[in-house]
Design an enzyme around this catalytic site. Structure first.
Site, PDB file in Angstrom:
ATOM      1  N   TYR B 281      54.189  49.053  55.621  1.00 12.34           N
ATOM      2  CA  TYR B 281      54.180  48.089  56.844  1.00 12.34           C
ATOM      3  C   TYR B 281      52.840  48.230  57.602  1.00 12.34           C
ATOM      4  CZ  TYR B 281      56.495  45.724  60.751  1.00 12.34           C
ATOM      5  OH  TYR B 281      56.705  44.888  61.686  1.00 12.34           O
ATOM      6  N   TYR B 339      48.991  38.398  55.171  1.00 10.72           N
ATOM      7  CA  TYR B 339      50.031  37.421  54.817  1.00 10.72           C
ATOM      8  C   TYR B 339      50.697  36.836  55.644  1.00 10.72           C
ATOM      9  CZ  TYR B 339      54.150  35.828  52.147  1.00 10.72           C
ATOM     10  OH  TYR B 339      55.140  35.148  51.601  1.00 10.72           O
TER      11      TYR B 339
END
Ligand code: ZN
Lengths: 135, 392
Positions: B281, B339
């Site tokens: 992450y 993204y």
């Protein structure tokens, strides 16, 4: 002009801390069972879970543990300003601001440098503990 | 290897139809669209679902919204890694017989901000001891430990700049990525982008988006008879160490990551060298660097030199170690940096791992992978969740 930054609302567990800053004293809860101070103030000691806590005035001395210089200000702040984690000489860590003469410069803010508390009376009710480089 | 390893599989994984700007959907609407898509992917009906795991929507809100009456609910809400933790909890619940089909759902209107929760109140610890000092969202708190790592280990600004550069290379290969057609960035570009909160510049920070995603988890046994090739859950971990960043005991170690990672590796009976693909992450450039260290992929303090070492491809292109063609493919959808990032990005990281393990990642597909590790934080290195997956 009235201060429009975020203000704390004291709770029973933290009232003595905020009363302390208002009187320009940095107060910490000390545990009578294990002898350690903690921060932020809680109903029980996070080291041993005792609720026998005694408020004592801290030295107001600290060292700079880490910091950032914020360029996108929160309400009530003027960019750039320093948000810092400082380690109080008594041990606990706290989040605060570092006051500097002029705009903050990374080169002038060395980690582990000595700091001392200053008190910012932002409203009649609330005084925020901030720090500045110790002379 | 623990007795829970390989007992469950992910049989459905999908995002909302589109991600990025979704002014047409509220927080709950995004949850619902993602849930519908994941159930369709799994070939299941809403009535097949008997376990709901959701955040930030509570499982009560979501069961009402979807018209489902589950016999098992979990609303663990500890930030972006809540979904990794849900996978772990689903494995436990299925093993216990508490549910058979777990639907794990995320949805956030991070950009359009439709029906999103407000800040912590002024009487909360955060309201009393962080917000009055001018913290303003994640860029001002995720950034706070960074200079300590620089100081203690000699990590540099330039080293950190390689993370957004490598991640952008993946986004260029992913047509769904918000930065897909924005071109490559160099480490120099990262440092030339506007300062947000020193030491973070704009390109060090994740995107702000609307989106949702969902997973369907069931027993490995049941998964064998379903339409989709199952992605097996080898091991999981979770932990929480604090909530406010200043309470992090050592700014150079994510304690929750260490514990969660160890737990997941032990459950899987694997170590870092067994992992072919990584989803760490990336809320900010520095975030996955600390995870590389605390999960054991690089020695403590050496993430800077690790990410900064590049090679040059035959076409003269820079090959980053974690980028396309690199030795440790990481954040292959383009990450939170390039993204999408709706606020709690963990779900998208899980979905990308499933997509890669299914071999359906198109131009960005990493060839020959058998295992993937997905790891994330909840708030600033506070909570953590780890999931190790395999396609066999
Ligand atoms: Zn004690």
């Amino acid at each position: 002009m009235t201060y429009d930054g975020a203000l704390p609302r004291p709770t029973p567990e933290t009232r003595a801390f905020w009363d302390g800053t208002k009187a320009h004293r940095l107060m910490l809860p000390w545990c009578e069972a294990c002898g350690q101070p903690h921060f932020y103030p809680r109903a029980i000691c996070p080291h041993c879970l005792s609720d026998r806590l005694d408020w004592r005035q801290a030295s107001g001395r600290a060292t700079l543990y880490s910091y950032v210089i914020n360029h996108r200000p929160a309400k009530g702040f003027e960019a750039p300003y320093v948000i810092a984690a400082v380690t109080l000489d008594e041990g606990p860590r706290m989040l605060t601001n570092i006051e500097t003469d002029g705009p903050p410069e990374p080169d002038a803010l060395r980690l582990d440098m000595a700091l001392e508390v200053v008190f910012a009376d932002v409203t009649d009710e609330i005084t925020l503990p901030r720090f500045r480089p110790a002379p | 290897m623990s007795r829970l390893s390989r007992t469950c599989a992910i049989v459905g994984a999908a995002e909302t139809d589109t991600i990025g700007k979704r002014p047409d959907r509220s927080r709950l609407g995004l949850h619902a669209e993602a849930a519908r898509n994941a159930l369709a992917d799994a070939g299941l009906k809403p009535s097949d679902v008997d376990g709901i795991f959701s955040a930030p929507a509570g499982p009560n809100e979501l069961s009402e919204y979807l018209g489902i009456v589950p016999r098992y609910v979990d609303g663990t809400s500890v930030g972006g890694c809540s979904y990794m933790i849900f996978v772990r909890h689903a494995v436990a619940a299925i093993a216990a017989g508490y549910c058979d089909v777990a639907l794990i759902v995320h949805g956030e209107s991070g950009r359009s901000w439709l029906d999103m929760p407000g800040l912590d109140g002024p009487a909360s610890p955060n309201g009393q001891f962080e917000l009055p000092f001018g913290t303003r969202g994640a860029p001002t708190t995720y950034s706070l430990p960074v200079l300590r790592h620089f100081h203690d280990y000699g990590t540099t600004r330039r080293q950190m700049s390689h993370v957004p550069a490598a991640t952008r290379e993946w986004a260029i290969l992913n047509p769904r990525a918000m930065m897909h057609d924005k071109g490559p960035v160099t480490p120099e570009d990262v440092e030339a982008s506007p300062l947000v909160c020193h030491p973070f510049h704009l390109l060090d920070c994740c995107l702000v988006a609307d989106g949702g995603g969902a997973l369907v988890v069931t027993s490995a046994e049941r998964a064998r008879d379903m339409g989709r090739k199952p992605v097996t859950i080898l091991g999981t971990g979770e932990a929480t160490a604090h909530r406010m960043v200043a309470q992090m005991r050592d700014f150079t170690v994510s304690e929750s990551t260490v514990l969660s990672g160890k737990t997941a590796f032990a459950e899987a009976g694997l170590g870092p060298s067994d992992i072919d693909h990584l989803m760490l992450y990336d809320a900010f450039s520095f975030t996955p660097m600390l995870f590389l260290e605390d999960l054991g992929f690089v020695p403590k303090g050496e993430s800077g030199p690790f990410v900064a070492e590049t090679t040059t491809g035959p076409d003269g292109r820079t090959i980053y170690r974690t980028g396309p063609g690199g030795e440790l493919p990481m954040n292959t959808n383009g990450g939170g940096l390039s993204y999408c990032h709706s606020g709690r990005y963990g779900m998208y990281a899980l979905i990308e791992a499933v997509t890669q393990l299914r071999g359906e990642a198109g131009a960005r597909q990493v060839e020959g992978i058998e295992t993937s590790l997905v790891h994330g934080p909840g708030r600033q290195f506070a909570a953590a969740g780890t999931v190790i997956l395999a396609n066999a």
